[in-house]
Design an enzyme around this catalytic site. Structure first.
Site: not given
Ligand code: PXP
Length: 290
Positions: A70, A49, A43, A45, A7, A100-101, A213, A191-192, A151, A9-10
Site C-alpha cells: 500500500e 511510522r 503500507h 507510509r 496487513n 490511519t488511512t 490488519g 479497513h476497520g 479496494e 503494519d502493526h
Molecule cells: N486496506 C487499506 C488500503 C489500508 O490502508 C488499511 C490500513 O493500512 C487496511 C486495508 C487495513 O485496515 P485495518 O488495519 O483497519 O484492518
C-alpha cells in the site's frame, strides 16, 4: 473463496515503539501465511511510522504467497515499488497527521496522476488496486484508469454498531460491489474490519479479497497470531455457506434474527465472543472443534 490479506503494519508499530528488531515482521508474515493468509499486505507510509523500506525488500524475498504494497500515489513511492516489485500495489491517499488511512483516494480529482501511476506499475507487471469509497463516480473513473482492481473503503461501515445488514453504508457497499463487478473490476475491501463485522462483507458476491490488519494484530495479543489469523480465515470461509443461504431468495430486508437463528454457528460465535468466555479460553476451543 474470498482471499485474506493480512496487513502486518502493526507488528512494525510495536517493534518501532522500542526501536527494537522484534517482533519481526518477517516472522509475522510467515506465521500468517502458514495459518491461512493468501497474501501479505504492508503500507509503506511516507513518514515510515511502521513498515520500513528494508521490511518490504525482505518480505519480497521471503514470503511464499503474494505481496501487496500500500502506498501514496507519489513519484518517490513509485520508484520504490518498481525496485521492490510487489505483486500488487494498492494506491491510497495519505496525510501525515492522520492516525490511519481516512477516506478513499479521490480518483476524479487526481485522475491524470493516478492513471499514470497505474500505467507505470502495470506495465512493470505490478497489478494496481485503488482504495476508494463506495461511490459510483469514483468507481467509474477507477475503471477508466485501467486499474486491475478497486479496494472499497469499509471504514465507515465498520463503525456501525449492530445490525450491519441494514446499515446504509452496507447497502451502499453491496450496490457498489455489484456495480464495480459489472465494469469488470476485481473488487477487494478493507479497513476497520474485525471479527464482528467481517461476515456481511465477506459474504457479498464478487468480493475477491479482504485486507485486514489492526483487528488481527490486536487479537493476537491475547490468542497468538496463528489463532488470530485462522479465526479470521474461518470467518471468511464459513460465510460461503451463509452466502448460499442469502442467495437462496431470502431478501435483504428479512429480519437479521432469522438469519442468525438459521445459522447456528453464528449464534455460538456471538455467544463465545463475549469477553467472559474469551477470558475462559472457550472462544479458542470453538475454533478448534468447529
Ligand atoms: N486496506 C487499506 C488500503 C489500508 O490502508 C488499511 C490500513 O493500512 C487496511 C486495508 C487495513 O485496515 P485495518 O488495519 O483497519 O484492518
Amino acid at each position: 473463496m474470498t482471499r485474506l490479506g493480512v496487513n502486518i503494519d502493526h507488528i512494525a508499530t510495536i517493534r518501532n515503539a522500542r526501536g527494537e528488531v522484534f517482533p519481526s515482521v518477517i516472522e509475522a508474515a510467515l506465521i500468517a501465511e502458514s495459518n491461512g493468509a493468501d497474501l501479505i499486505t504492508a503500507h509503506l507510509r511516507e513518514d515510515r511510522r511502521h513498515i520500513k523500506d528494508k521490511d518490504l525488500l525482505l518480505l519480497r524475498e521471503v514470503i511464499k504467497t503474494e505481496l501487496n504494497m500500500e502506498m501514496a500515489a507519489t513519484t518517490a513511492m513509485l520508484n520504490i515499488a518498481l525496485q521492490i516489485k510487489p505483486d500488487f500495489v494498492c494506491l491510497v491517499p495519505e496525510k501525515r497527521e492522520e492516525l490511519t488511512t481516512e477516506g478513499g483516494l479521490d480518483v476524479i480529482k487526481n485522475f491524470d496522476n493516478v492513471a499514470l501511476m497505474v500505467d507505470k506499475l502495470q506495465s512493470n507487471h505490478i497489478k494496481v488496486s485503488l482504495f476508494i469509497d463506495a461511490n459510483e463516480q469514483q468507481i467509474s473513473y477507477a475503471q477508466k484508469t485501467n486499474a486491475y482492481a478497486i479496494e472499497i473503503h469499509t471504514g465507515k461501515y465498520a463503525k456501525s454498531k449492530d445490525n450491519y445488514y441494514t446499515q446504509p453504508e452496507y447497502l451502499q457497499i453491496k450496490n457498489m460491489v455489484e456495480y464495480a463487478h459489472s465494469l469488470n473490476l476485481t473488487v477487494n475491501a478493507g479497513h476497520g474490519l474485525n471479527y464482528h463485522n467481517v461476515a456481511p462483507i465477506a459474504q457479498l458476491p464478487h468480493i475477491h479479497e479482504l485486507n485486514i490488519g489492526f483487528a488481527i494484530i490486536a487479537q493476537s495479543v491475547f490468542y497468538g497470531l496463528p489463532s488470530a489469523v485462522s479465526q479470521m480465515k474461518n470467518l471468511i470461509a464459513k460465510d460461503l455457506i451463509h452466502s448460499q443461504y442469502l442467495k437462496s431468495g431470502l431478501g435483504e430486508n428479512k429480519k437479521i434474527t432469522t438469519r442468525w437463528t438459521k445459522c447456528p454457528e453464528r449464534v455460538i460465535f456471538l455467544f463465545l465472543t463475549t469477553s467472559r468466555f474469551q477470558r475462559q479460553g472457550v472462544y479458542d476451543d470453538f475454533w478448534n472443534w468447529s
